[in-house]
Design a protein around this motif. Structure first.
Motif, PDB file in Angstrom:
ATOM      1  N   GLU A  10       0.851  -1.207   0.000  1.00 55.55           N
ATOM      2  CA  GLU A  10       0.000   0.000   0.000  1.00 55.55           C
ATOM      3  C   GLU A  10       0.879   1.247   0.000  1.00 55.55           C
ATOM      4  OE1 GLU A  10      -2.512  -0.624   3.397  1.00 55.55           O
ATOM      5  OE2 GLU A  10      -3.317  -2.454   2.495  1.00 55.55           O
ATOM      6  N   THR A  11       1.945   1.195   0.819  1.00 58.52           N
ATOM      7  CA  THR A  11       2.866   2.339   0.855  1.00 58.52           C
ATOM      8  C   THR A  11       3.484   2.565  -0.521  1.00 58.52           C
ATOM      9  OG1 THR A  11       3.447   1.387   2.968  1.00 58.52           O
ATOM     10  CG2 THR A  11       4.649   3.348   2.329  1.00 58.52           C
ATOM     11  N   LEU A  12       3.799   1.437  -1.172  1.00 58.90           N
ATOM     12  CA  LEU A  12       4.406   1.519  -2.502  1.00 58.90           C
ATOM     13  C   LEU A  12       3.440   2.180  -3.483  1.00 58.90           C
ATOM     14  CD1 LEU A  12       7.041   0.516  -3.794  1.00 58.90           C
ATOM     15  CD2 LEU A  12       5.779  -1.428  -4.631  1.00 58.90           C
ATOM     16  N   LEU A  13       2.166   1.796  -3.378  1.00 56.71           N
ATOM     17  CA  LEU A  13       1.160   2.393  -4.274  1.00 56.71           C
ATOM     18  C   LEU A  13       1.065   3.897  -4.056  1.00 56.71           C
ATOM     19  CD1 LEU A  13      -1.805  -0.109  -4.376  1.00 56.71           C
ATOM     20  CD2 LEU A  13      -0.304   0.594  -6.207  1.00 56.71           C
ATOM     21  N   VAL A  14       1.054   4.289  -2.762  1.00 49.13           N
ATOM     22  CA  VAL A  14       0.995   5.728  -2.454  1.00 49.13           C
ATOM     23  C   VAL A  14       2.218   6.423  -3.047  1.00 49.13           C
ATOM     24  CG1 VAL A  14       1.010   7.405  -0.572  1.00 49.13           C
ATOM     25  CG2 VAL A  14      -0.342   5.339  -0.353  1.00 49.13           C
ATOM     26  N   GLY A  15       3.385   5.758  -2.880  1.00 43.76           N
ATOM     27  CA  GLY A  15       4.633   6.325  -3.422  1.00 43.76           C
ATOM     28  C   GLY A  15       4.560   6.490  -4.930  1.00 43.76           C
ATOM     29  N   LEU A  16       4.040   5.458  -5.612  1.00 44.14           N
ATOM     30  CA  LEU A  16       3.942   5.526  -7.080  1.00 44.14           C
ATOM     31  C   LEU A  16       3.011   6.652  -7.501  1.00 44.14           C
ATOM     32  CD1 LEU A  16       3.819   1.749  -7.989  1.00 44.14           C
ATOM     33  CD2 LEU A  16       5.606   3.380  -8.530  1.00 44.14           C
ATOM     34  N   ASP A  17       1.944   6.805  -6.721  1.00 45.01           N
ATOM     35  CA  ASP A  17       1.003   7.893  -7.007  1.00 45.01           C
ATOM     36  C   ASP A  17       1.704   9.246  -6.885  1.00 45.01           C
ATOM     37  OD1 ASP A  17      -1.717   8.569  -7.606  1.00 45.01           O
ATOM     38  OD2 ASP A  17      -1.752   9.522  -5.627  1.00 45.01           O
ATOM     39  N   GLN A  18       2.548   9.355  -5.850  1.00 41.63           N
ATOM     40  CA  GLN A  18       3.312  10.604  -5.656  1.00 41.63           C
ATOM     41  C   GLN A  18       4.222  10.859  -6.864  1.00 41.63           C
ATOM     42  OE1 GLN A  18       3.646  12.606  -2.708  1.00 41.63           O
ATOM     43  NE2 GLN A  18       1.871  11.601  -1.845  1.00 41.63           N
ATOM     44  N   LEU A  19       4.879   9.771  -7.312  1.00 41.65           N
ATOM     45  CA  LEU A  19       5.768   9.922  -8.483  1.00 41.65           C
ATOM     46  C   LEU A  19       4.967  10.347  -9.703  1.00 41.65           C
ATOM     47  CD1 LEU A  19       8.321   6.977  -8.426  1.00 41.65           C
ATOM     48  CD2 LEU A  19       8.516   9.250  -7.465  1.00 41.65           C
ATOM     49  N   ALA A  20       3.773   9.741  -9.845  1.00 35.76           N
ATOM     50  CA  ALA A  20       2.938  10.075 -11.007  1.00 35.76           C
ATOM     51  C   ALA A  20       2.554  11.550 -10.988  1.00 35.76           C
ATOM     52  CB  ALA A  20       1.689   9.202 -11.010  1.00 35.76           C
ATOM     53  N   HIS A  21       2.503  12.135  -9.779  1.00 33.66           N
ATOM     54  CA  HIS A  21       2.186  13.563  -9.678  1.00 33.66           C
ATOM     55  C   HIS A  21       3.442  14.430  -9.682  1.00 33.66           C
ATOM     56  CE1 HIS A  21      -1.755  11.941  -8.559  1.00 33.66           C
ATOM     57  NE2 HIS A  21      -2.200  13.074  -9.029  1.00 33.66           N
ATOM     58  N   ARG A  45       6.091  14.274  -7.761  1.00 32.42           N
ATOM     59  CA  ARG A  45       6.802  14.540  -6.499  1.00 32.42           C
ATOM     60  C   ARG A  45       7.921  13.500  -6.347  1.00 32.42           C
ATOM     61  NH1 ARG A  45       1.627  16.513  -5.282  1.00 32.42           N
ATOM     62  NH2 ARG A  45       0.696  14.529  -4.762  1.00 32.42           N
ATOM     63  N   PHE A  46       9.055  13.793  -7.019  1.00 33.18           N
ATOM     64  CA  PHE A  46      10.134  12.820  -7.093  1.00 33.18           C
ATOM     65  C   PHE A  46      10.994  12.789  -5.824  1.00 33.18           C
ATOM     66  CE2 PHE A  46       9.822  13.891 -11.807  1.00 33.18           C
ATOM     67  CZ  PHE A  46       8.875  12.909 -11.990  1.00 33.18           C
ATOM     68  N   ARG A  90      15.578   4.073  -5.640  1.00 31.57           N
ATOM     69  CA  ARG A  90      16.575   4.351  -6.686  1.00 31.57           C
ATOM     70  C   ARG A  90      15.921   5.028  -7.890  1.00 31.57           C
ATOM     71  NH1 ARG A  90      18.649  -0.611  -5.374  1.00 31.57           N
ATOM     72  NH2 ARG A  90      17.657  -1.645  -7.128  1.00 31.57           N
ATOM     73  N   VAL A  91      14.740   4.502  -8.271  1.00 29.06           N
ATOM     74  CA  VAL A  91      14.029   5.091  -9.420  1.00 29.06           C
ATOM     75  C   VAL A  91      13.660   6.545  -9.107  1.00 29.06           C
ATOM     76  CG1 VAL A  91      11.880   4.993 -10.740  1.00 29.06           C
ATOM     77  CG2 VAL A  91      13.152   2.922 -10.303  1.00 29.06           C
ATOM     78  N   ALA A  92      13.133   6.757  -7.868  1.00 29.44           N
ATOM     79  CA  ALA A  92      12.727   8.118  -7.493  1.00 29.44           C
ATOM     80  C   ALA A  92      13.932   9.062  -7.511  1.00 29.44           C
ATOM     81  CB  ALA A  92      12.082   8.102  -6.107  1.00 29.44           C
ATOM     82  N   ALA A  93      15.086   8.547  -7.003  1.00 30.82           N
ATOM     83  CA  ALA A  93      16.291   9.394  -6.985  1.00 30.82           C
ATOM     84  C   ALA A  93      16.722   9.739  -8.408  1.00 30.82           C
ATOM     85  CB  ALA A  93      17.415   8.680  -6.250  1.00 30.82           C
ATOM     86  N   ALA A  94      16.641   8.713  -9.300  1.00 30.66           N
ATOM     87  CA  ALA A  94      17.032   8.961 -10.704  1.00 30.66           C
ATOM     88  C   ALA A  94      16.092   9.981 -11.338  1.00 30.66           C
ATOM     89  CB  ALA A  94      17.007   7.659 -11.487  1.00 30.66           C
TER      90      ALA A  94
END
Ligand SMILES: Nc1ncnc2c1ncn2[C@@H]1O[C@H](COP(=O)(O)OP(=O)(O)OP(=O)(O)O)[C@@H](O)[C@H]1O
Ligand SMILES: [Mg+2]
Length: 480
Positions: free
Chosen positions: A204-215, A217-218, A239-243
């Motif tokens: 669930e945390t991962l999903l929230v994180g992916l949603d943040q990335l989609a918006h 917020r890297f 790592r993906v978010a940092a990249a």
């Protein structure tokens, strides 16, 4: 190996990866439900196998027990039947014996008189009194044993096997087992659900994180999970978010640099325009002021030389003045032409380069210069003509400064949408750099300002080559 975005064939890119598992084609089924159902089915299967084994065992054991008990009872009562007539009337003696004997385990004993009337029946068992196993179960478990009868003088003794207590015991065992299983199953399912909820929380945390990335917020990062598989996933996410964050910063930097470059170009364009305007003004001033003054000096000197009363010495001095003034005039004219060739005013690049070539051949007869033109290179527009002209000018200056060449070839080529200019010499190629080196940079800047490119360097076949390519658009067409 399941397809991953990297390993999927090119034809599949952009399509969703194939779903794993065959069911749940409509609404997606949660992992929790899948696991609960799987566990439930396995558990139920286990229970059914257990029950089948248990029932088989119970059935055999009831049959064994009832047969043994019946046999013992038959032997006991058989002996009693043989001796019953010795001490009195057989029915009476047997009835008395039976009443004393009471109930015999797993058997019902009946005594009939000679008329067939029931004189005695053994009392029912006190064990689990008034309870019976359900009829279908009793039918399944009860062994098919025949009743045994003895004929006495004036009476009949009947021993009927009775498995009802043993069957009831088996039923009770069975129901206890099923209840125990049910309790265990409920506890198992609840613990499984709680465990899965805990285990899947990182998803669930991962999903929230992916949603943040989609918006966009890297800067989002996930806390590391103690479960190794999740830890790999979360650190992969991080790592993906940092990249992405780095990419975003670089993109921002790129935008800033592009903006700065555009501003720089604007300034350069402004400066170039100023320089050209100043060259124009200087050329005009030199031509109009200095040119006319020198002409006036020459006229005065000529009239002085022709003056009647002038001596030979004055006439010679006046002739000298005239000579110096004439060479000064030529020098001024040359400077004026270099500052702003007149042909440039007509935007005729070919004519402007012809003029350069003519001057070159006069001044440097030992270095052969050729000029080849393909296509109509007149009316290209002022900016483009000027840029190409200045590039050729600087390239020729460089030939003199660096190349030690014996030959220079200039090619001018207008094709659909492009103007190409090439200056090639047969000199030493790339010479050791010296001085401020603004020439090539200025050429590149001029090319970039007009959206073109400039390549310069030692040519493979020897010598040095400068190639300019400028795009032609509506502004540079003959109509402009
Ligand atoms: N035709 C050429 N033959 C050999 N080397 C050349 C030629 N043209 C340019 N170069 C080399 O390229 C360098 C850069 O040329 P550029 O015109 O930028 O600078 P420069 O001529 O040295 O100085 P500036 O043009 O600023 O007065 C030169 O210093 C020289 O080493
Ligand atoms: Mg130079």
């Amino acid at each position: 190996m399941p397809a991953t975005p990297e390993t999927a064939p090119a034809a599949n890119r952009g399509r969703p990866l194939p779903r794993e598992g065959g069911w749940g084609k409509g609404r997606p089924v949660s992992l929790r439900l899948r696991l609960s159902l799987l566990l439930g089915v396995l558990n139920l299967g286990f229970l059914l196998v257990l029950l089948a084994l248990l029932l088989g065992n119970q059935r055999a054991s009831i049959a064994e027990e009832i047969t043994a008990a019946h046999r013992v009872t038959v032997q006991l009562l058989g002996t009693a039947a043989q001796t019953s007539g010795l001490t009195g009337p057989a029915p009476l003696v047997m009835e008395t014996f039976l009443r004393r004997l009471g109930r015999v385990r797993a058997n019902e004993i009946r005594l009939y008189d000679s008329r067939g009337e029931l004189r005695y029946v053994s009392p029912p068992s006190h064990y689990k009194q008034s309870r019976q196993a359900p009829e279908p179960f009793a039918r399944l478990m009860t062994p098919q044993l025949e009743a045994t009868g003895f004929d006495l003088p004036g009476a009949r003794l009947l021993i009927v096997p009775d498995a009802s207590r043993a069957v009831l015991d088996a039923w009770d065992d069975l129901t206890s087992l099923v209840l125990l299983w049910l309790g265990f199953f409920v506890v198992l399912q609840v613990s499984l659900l709680l465990f899965l909820r805990h285990l899947l929380r990182p998803a669930e945390t991962l999903l929230v994180g992916l949603d943040q990335l989609a918006h966009g917020r890297f800067a989002t990062r996930l806390a590391e999970s103690p479960v190794s598989e999740w830890r790999e996933l979360t650190s992969g996410f991080n790592r993906v978010a940092a990249a992405l964050e780095r990419g975003q910063a670089e993109q921002r930097q790129l935008v800033l640099t592009t903006e700065a470059l555009a501003a720089n170009r604007e300034v350069t364009r402004f400066i170039e325009a100023g320089i050209e305007a100043e060259r124009k003004r200087l050329a005009r001033e030199l031509h109009d002021e200095l040119g006319q003054s020198v002409t006036a000096i020459r006229l005065i000197a000529t009239s002085l030389a022709r003056h009647a009363g002038a001596g030979a010495e004055i006439a010679a001095g006046a002739g000298k003045i005239n000579e110096v003034a004439a060479s000064l005039y030529d020098g001024v004219q040359r400077i004026v032409r270099e500052l702003r060739p007149a042909v440039l005013e007509r935007s005729d690049l070919a004519a402007a380069l012809e003029e350069i070539a003519r001057e070159w051949r006069q001044q440097h007869p030992d270095i052969a210069l050729t000029l080849a033109t393909r296509g109509d290179c007149s009316h290209l527009g002022e900016a483009l003509t000027l840029a190409a002209f200045r590039v050729v000018q600087e390239a020729l200056t460089n030939v003199l400064k660096h190349a030690a060449a014996r030959r220079v070839d200039i090619e001018l080529c207008r094709e659909t949408g492009t103007l190409g200019v090439c200056v090639r010499d047969d000199g030493r190629g790339q010479a050791a750099p010296a001085g401020m080196r603004r020439g090539l940079a200025g050429m590149r800047e001029r090319a970039a300002l007009l959206g073109g490119t400039l390549a310069a360097g030692a040519a493979a076949e020897g010598g040095f080559c400068v190639t300019l390519n400028l795009p032609l658009n509506e502004k540079e067409t003959p109509s402009s």
